[in-house]
Design a protein around this motif. Structure first.
Motif, mmCIF file in Angstrom:
data_model
loop_
_atom_site.group_PDB
_atom_site.id
_atom_site.type_symbol
_atom_site.label_atom_id
_atom_site.label_comp_id
_atom_site.label_asym_id
_atom_site.label_seq_id
_atom_site.Cartn_x
_atom_site.Cartn_y
_atom_site.Cartn_z
ATOM 1 N N GLY A 113 0.828 -1.217 0.000
ATOM 2 C CA GLY A 113 0.000 0.000 0.000
ATOM 3 C C GLY A 113 0.855 1.256 0.000
ATOM 4 N N LYS A 114 1.918 1.243 0.787
ATOM 5 C CA LYS A 114 2.790 2.414 0.852
ATOM 6 C C LYS A 114 3.545 2.597 -0.460
ATOM 7 C CE LYS A 114 6.452 4.554 3.609
ATOM 8 N NZ LYS A 114 7.339 4.416 4.784
ATOM 9 N N LEU A 115 3.995 1.506 -1.068
ATOM 10 C CA LEU A 115 4.713 1.610 -2.340
ATOM 11 C C LEU A 115 3.806 2.150 -3.445
ATOM 12 C CD1 LEU A 115 6.783 -1.705 -2.223
ATOM 13 C CD2 LEU A 115 7.633 0.616 -1.902
ATOM 14 N N VAL A 116 2.545 1.741 -3.432
ATOM 15 C CA VAL A 116 1.588 2.282 -4.403
ATOM 16 C C VAL A 116 1.412 3.783 -4.183
ATOM 17 C CG1 VAL A 116 -0.841 2.277 -5.110
ATOM 18 C CG2 VAL A 116 0.354 0.115 -4.784
ATOM 19 N N VAL A 187 -2.106 13.291 7.463
ATOM 20 C CA VAL A 187 -3.069 12.848 6.454
ATOM 21 C C VAL A 187 -2.422 11.798 5.556
ATOM 22 C CG1 VAL A 187 -4.354 13.547 4.390
ATOM 23 C CG2 VAL A 187 -4.449 14.954 6.447
ATOM 24 N N GLN A 188 -1.189 12.045 5.127
ATOM 25 C CA GLN A 188 -0.504 11.132 4.220
ATOM 26 C C GLN A 188 -0.298 9.765 4.848
ATOM 27 O OE1 GLN A 188 -0.133 12.512 1.299
ATOM 28 N NE2 GLN A 188 0.551 10.641 0.312
ATOM 29 N N LEU A 189 -0.046 9.720 6.148
ATOM 30 C CA LEU A 189 0.131 8.438 6.827
ATOM 31 C C LEU A 189 -1.157 7.623 6.792
ATOM 32 C CD1 LEU A 189 2.219 9.558 9.963
ATOM 33 C CD2 LEU A 189 3.054 8.447 7.886
ATOM 34 N N VAL A 190 -2.289 8.298 6.952
ATOM 35 C CA VAL A 190 -3.570 7.578 6.909
ATOM 36 C C VAL A 190 -3.881 7.129 5.484
ATOM 37 C CG1 VAL A 190 -6.027 7.701 7.457
ATOM 38 C CG2 VAL A 190 -4.393 8.923 8.863
ATOM 39 N N VAL A 191 -3.460 7.913 4.486
ATOM 40 C CA VAL A 191 -3.663 7.516 3.092
ATOM 41 C C VAL A 191 -2.961 6.183 2.825
ATOM 42 C CG1 VAL A 191 -3.110 8.094 0.691
ATOM 43 C CG2 VAL A 191 -4.021 9.850 2.207
ATOM 44 N N ASP A 192 -1.764 5.993 3.388
ATOM 45 C CA ASP A 192 -1.053 4.709 3.257
ATOM 46 C C ASP A 192 -1.912 3.557 3.788
ATOM 47 O OD1 ASP A 192 1.138 5.910 2.172
ATOM 48 O OD2 ASP A 192 2.322 5.915 4.005
ATOM 49 N N VAL A 193 -2.501 3.779 4.962
ATOM 50 C CA VAL A 193 -3.323 2.736 5.583
ATOM 51 C C VAL A 193 -4.543 2.436 4.722
ATOM 52 C CG1 VAL A 193 -4.629 2.090 7.636
ATOM 53 C CG2 VAL A 193 -2.540 3.440 7.877
ATOM 54 N N GLN A 220 -14.493 -1.929 9.167
ATOM 55 C CA GLN A 220 -13.077 -1.588 9.344
ATOM 56 C C GLN A 220 -12.668 -0.449 8.416
ATOM 57 O OE1 GLN A 220 -10.569 -5.053 8.897
ATOM 58 N NE2 GLN A 220 -10.546 -5.389 11.113
ATOM 59 N N PHE A 221 -13.115 -0.554 7.157
ATOM 60 C CA PHE A 221 -12.761 0.504 6.199
ATOM 61 C C PHE A 221 -13.411 1.822 6.585
ATOM 62 C CE2 PHE A 221 -13.403 2.992 2.340
ATOM 63 C CZ PHE A 221 -12.111 3.052 1.858
ATOM 64 N N THR A 222 -14.627 1.749 7.092
ATOM 65 C CA THR A 222 -15.320 2.969 7.525
ATOM 66 C C THR A 222 -14.551 3.672 8.635
ATOM 67 O OG1 THR A 222 -17.474 2.023 6.930
ATOM 68 C CG2 THR A 222 -17.479 3.885 8.463
ATOM 69 N N ASP A 223 -14.001 2.890 9.562
ATOM 70 C CA ASP A 223 -13.208 3.485 10.645
ATOM 71 C C ASP A 223 -11.977 4.211 10.097
ATOM 72 O OD1 ASP A 223 -14.987 2.521 12.490
ATOM 73 O OD2 ASP A 223 -13.822 0.721 12.967
ATOM 74 N N ILE A 224 -11.279 3.550 9.167
ATOM 75 C CA ILE A 224 -10.084 4.164 8.576
ATOM 76 C C ILE A 224 -10.467 5.384 7.752
ATOM 77 C CG2 ILE A 224 -8.136 3.792 7.019
ATOM 78 C CD1 ILE A 224 -8.294 0.819 7.765
ATOM 79 N N ASN A 225 -11.541 5.243 6.979
ATOM 80 C CA ASN A 225 -11.996 6.351 6.137
ATOM 81 C C ASN A 225 -12.421 7.547 6.984
ATOM 82 O OD1 ASN A 225 -12.488 7.385 3.521
ATOM 83 N ND2 ASN A 225 -14.667 6.967 3.730
ATOM 84 N N GLN A 227 -11.232 8.244 9.932
ATOM 85 C CA GLN A 227 -9.998 8.820 10.449
ATOM 86 C C GLN A 227 -9.353 9.738 9.404
ATOM 87 O OE1 GLN A 227 -7.170 5.877 11.695
ATOM 88 N NE2 GLN A 227 -5.780 7.341 12.612
ATOM 89 N N LEU A 228 -9.356 9.281 8.139
ATOM 90 C CA LEU A 228 -8.817 10.105 7.055
ATOM 91 C C LEU A 228 -9.634 11.376 6.890
ATOM 92 C CD1 LEU A 228 -6.921 10.567 4.655
ATOM 93 C CD2 LEU A 228 -8.454 9.153 3.264
ATOM 94 N N MET A 229 -10.956 11.241 6.991
ATOM 95 C CA MET A 229 -11.843 12.400 6.861
ATOM 96 C C MET A 229 -11.560 13.443 7.937
ATOM 97 S SD MET A 229 -14.839 13.693 8.471
ATOM 98 C CE MET A 229 -15.693 12.266 9.135
ATOM 99 N N LYS A 230 -11.385 12.978 9.175
ATOM 100 C CA LYS A 230 -11.147 13.911 10.283
ATOM 101 C C LYS A 230 -9.819 14.648 10.119
ATOM 102 C CE LYS A 230 -13.944 11.450 13.731
ATOM 103 N NZ LYS A 230 -13.925 10.668 14.986
ATOM 104 N N ARG A 231 -8.788 13.888 9.758
ATOM 105 C CA ARG A 231 -7.479 14.526 9.595
ATOM 106 C C ARG A 231 -7.468 15.478 8.398
ATOM 107 N NH1 ARG A 231 -2.626 10.319 11.246
ATOM 108 N NH2 ARG A 231 -3.450 9.768 13.301
ATOM 109 N N SER A 232 -8.110 15.064 7.307
ATOM 110 C CA SER A 232 -8.171 15.931 6.125
ATOM 111 C C SER A 232 -8.967 17.190 6.427
ATOM 112 C CB SER A 232 -8.804 15.179 4.943
ATOM 113 O OG SER A 232 -8.045 14.058 4.578
ATOM 114 N N MET A 233 -10.051 17.029 7.176
ATOM 115 C CA MET A 233 -10.882 18.176 7.510
ATOM 116 C C MET A 233 -10.117 19.165 8.394
ATOM 117 S SD MET A 233 -14.723 18.188 9.134
ATOM 118 C CE MET A 233 -15.311 17.144 7.791
#
Length: 579
Positions: A113-116, A187-193, A220-225, A227-233
């Motif tokens: 995921g990180k390499l992508v 934000v970028q760290l959560v994008v990797d996840v 599980q994806f909703t939780d990560i998503n 988290q990404l939403m909160k950090r991006s916001m």
């Protein structure tokens, strides 16, 4: 910032473009800075004096400066884009090439995921930052400094307003830029996840469905998503506050300018055109700071991306440089001498002191229970892994002395998991031999007993496979993977349990084709069925990463209790052990 410096070498081939772009932007900004001064003279010297000729001449001058500025802006955009796009293309190429040389441990270290993310969003981030650096970072400071200098020269009575407004704006820019940079890094760290989770779930979608875990994975994806939403916001809101805050400060400056200007105009110490020019230059000061802050924000976001990319580029390649010339033709004798290997350093070895020798042209069968190390052993031959201790020799030469391309070109490898690509069947087989003719493709399909189902396809060898070849059965995928190995006519053929999903009739046909067409090749056949290897010149029986017995089928029946037990169990299940 060291990472940014290390990546600067990718700009050097396009340094001319990188120089032209800022020069063109200087032309555009210079013309923009002239506009308020020309307008000031139109009002104070033309309209006030009722001089029509002067007004028309000044309007003509404004049009000319606007056209010159337009040319400068367009030129800057073209050359900045050329620099940034070429930079990112070359960087992406080198990054991808580096990743292809990674060992499995390096891939596990970075995660797919990180390499992508490195190959996509990280490089796109750097491309945007470079574009803005060449365009806006020249425009912003020049417009900021130029406007202040012109106000000091032409409207010194209003200059104290700038002395108050500019420090406030500069502080706001610095504070919010620094804060947003930290937030965007998170934000970028959560994008990797997110990328890792998406890739993992899509690859295992059938398992998820089979175990009815779809809702669990969605949660599980909703939780990560989320988290990404909160950090991006949080990051976006910081940037969102900056624009209205700076506009408020500028508006206060405009109010102060109008108030002070009105008093001075009433006292005949200031002209109206000067006030209008000052307001325009005040807006330019704000635009210069705003655009500069945008670049700084982008750079703050790009620096972590640069660091992540440099980390990948500087990852130590475990494979050593070759010393055997490529003209040396590999014959196929293979020796393992006290070879040990573990996937993670410091953990229990998967292979433990493996030793055996195979003459060129012989067939080796490798048997063992699940997890005994069979697949790991054969993956050592094309150097998909490197040994922790001991040495593997081919033709008496340690394989580390062969060039990887030369070594692997002499090996036909069909892995346990048949990995096919979303291309035609013919193109998949040409991975084994890029210049393969249609006749050679058909021969390889015939040898792997795959031609019988390929011929039934409407497009034949031009049939396009879906991602993961999900439009084929497991047995069909295995047979195509074998055909890809067969087409190279290798001196060493490695078949890693590739007939597990193939019926017994097809397996017998494949074994016959191997005996006929690859009589001179050294063959390693991994299987869980004795029937697949009983005719081998040598059979290695493995358990817990060790070779616990070796010999021919007849010898092992006499000397190995485990081999006898396997033979008895398979016979009871109806597996034929003899012709």
């Amino acid at each position: 910032m060291q990472a940014v410096g290390k990546l600067s070498k990718y700009i050097k081939p396009y340094i001319l473009f990188a120089i032209i772009a800022p020069i063109m932007m200087i032309v555009e900004v210079s013309m923009d800075l002239l506009q308020p001064t020309i307008l000031q003279h139109i009002i104070d010297d033309g309209i006030a004096e009722n001089d029509t000729v002067f007004i028309l001449r000044s309007f003509g001058l404004m049009i000319i400066t606007s056209l010159i500025g337009l040319i400068g802006g367009i030129g800057c955009s073209i050359y900045a884009s050329r620099t940034a796009v070429n930079f990112s293309t070359d960087l992406r190429h080198d990054l991808y090439e580096t990743i292809t040389y990674f060992s499995n441990s390096s891939k596990d270290k970075f995660t797919l995921g990180k390499l992508v993310t490195n190959l996509t969003s990280d490089i796109e981030m750097l491309q945007r930052a470079l574009t803005m650096l060449l365009k806006i970072f020249v425009r912003g400071p020049m417009m900021f400094i130029g406007a202040i200098v012109i106000v000091f020269i032409t409207a010194r009575e209003l200059f104290p307003i700038l002395m108050v407004v500019v420090p406030i704006l500069a502080f706001c820019m610095y504070y919010f830029t620094a804060l947003s940079g930290k937030l965007f890094h998170k934000v970028q760290l959560v994008v990797d996840v997110v990328n890792t989770k998406v890739q993992e779930n899509l690859a295992g979608i059938r398992v998820i469905k089979a175990y009815n875990r779809k809702n669990h994975q969605i949660d599980q994806f909703t939780d990560i998503n989320t988290q990404l939403m909160k950090r991006s916001m949080s990051a976006d809101q910081i940037i969102g506050v900056l624009a209205p805050l700076t506009m408020f400060v500028v508006n206060m400056g405009i109010v102060a300018a109008l108030w002070m200007g009105a008093i001075k105009v009433d006292n005949n110490t200031l002209q109206v055109g000067v006030i209008l020019a000052f307001i325009n230059y005040l807006m330019m000061v704000m635009q210069g700071l705003m655009s500069s802050s945008m670049v700084l924000v982008q750079l703050a976001r790009a620096v972590p991306s640069a660091e992540r990319i440099v980390e990948v580029l500087e990852e130590k390649i475990e494979f050593t440089n070759p010393s055997v010339p490529e003209s040396h033709k590999i014959q196929g004798s293979v020796s393992f001498e006290n070879v040990s290997f573990s996937y993670l350093k410091g953990t229990e070895s998967v292979l433990k002191n493996i030793s055996f020798h195979v003459n060129a042209g012989e067939t080796v069968g490798i048997l063992g229970m699940t997890g005994s190390g069979k697949s790991t052993l054969v993956k050592m031959i094309p150097r998909l892994f490197d040994v922790d201790s001991g040495v593997i020799k081919i033709d008496g030469i340690p394989i580390g002395q062969y060039g990887l391309e030369h070594l692997r070109q002499s090996i036909g490898f069909a892995p346990q998991k048949a990995t096919l690509f979303s291309k035609t069947i013919a193109e998949n087989l040409q991975y084994g031999k890029s210049e393969a003719t249609e006749q050679q493709i058909l021969q390889a399909l015939q040898a792997s007993n795959a031609r019988e189902f390929v011929d039934r396809l409407e497009a034949g060898t031009e049939h396009v496979l879906t991602q993961g070849a999900t439009n084929l059965s497991g047995g069909q995928r295995q047979r195509l993977a074998m055909a890809r190995a067969f087409i190279r006519k290798p001196n060493i053929l490695v078949l890693d349990d590739v007939t597990s999903a193939v019926d017994s009739i097809s397996e017998k046909a494949i074994q016959q084709a191997i005996d006929e067409q690859f009589a001179g090749a050294t063959k390693f056949i991994v299987s869980s069925k004795i029937s697949s290897v009983r005719h081998a010149n040598q059979i290695l029986l493995m358990d817990d990463g060790k070779i616990i017995a070796k010999g021919t089928h007849e010898q092992l029946l006499k000397t190995s209790e485990l081999y006898n037990e396997m033979a008895k169990t398979q016979a009871e299940k109806g597996v034929t052990l003899s012709e």
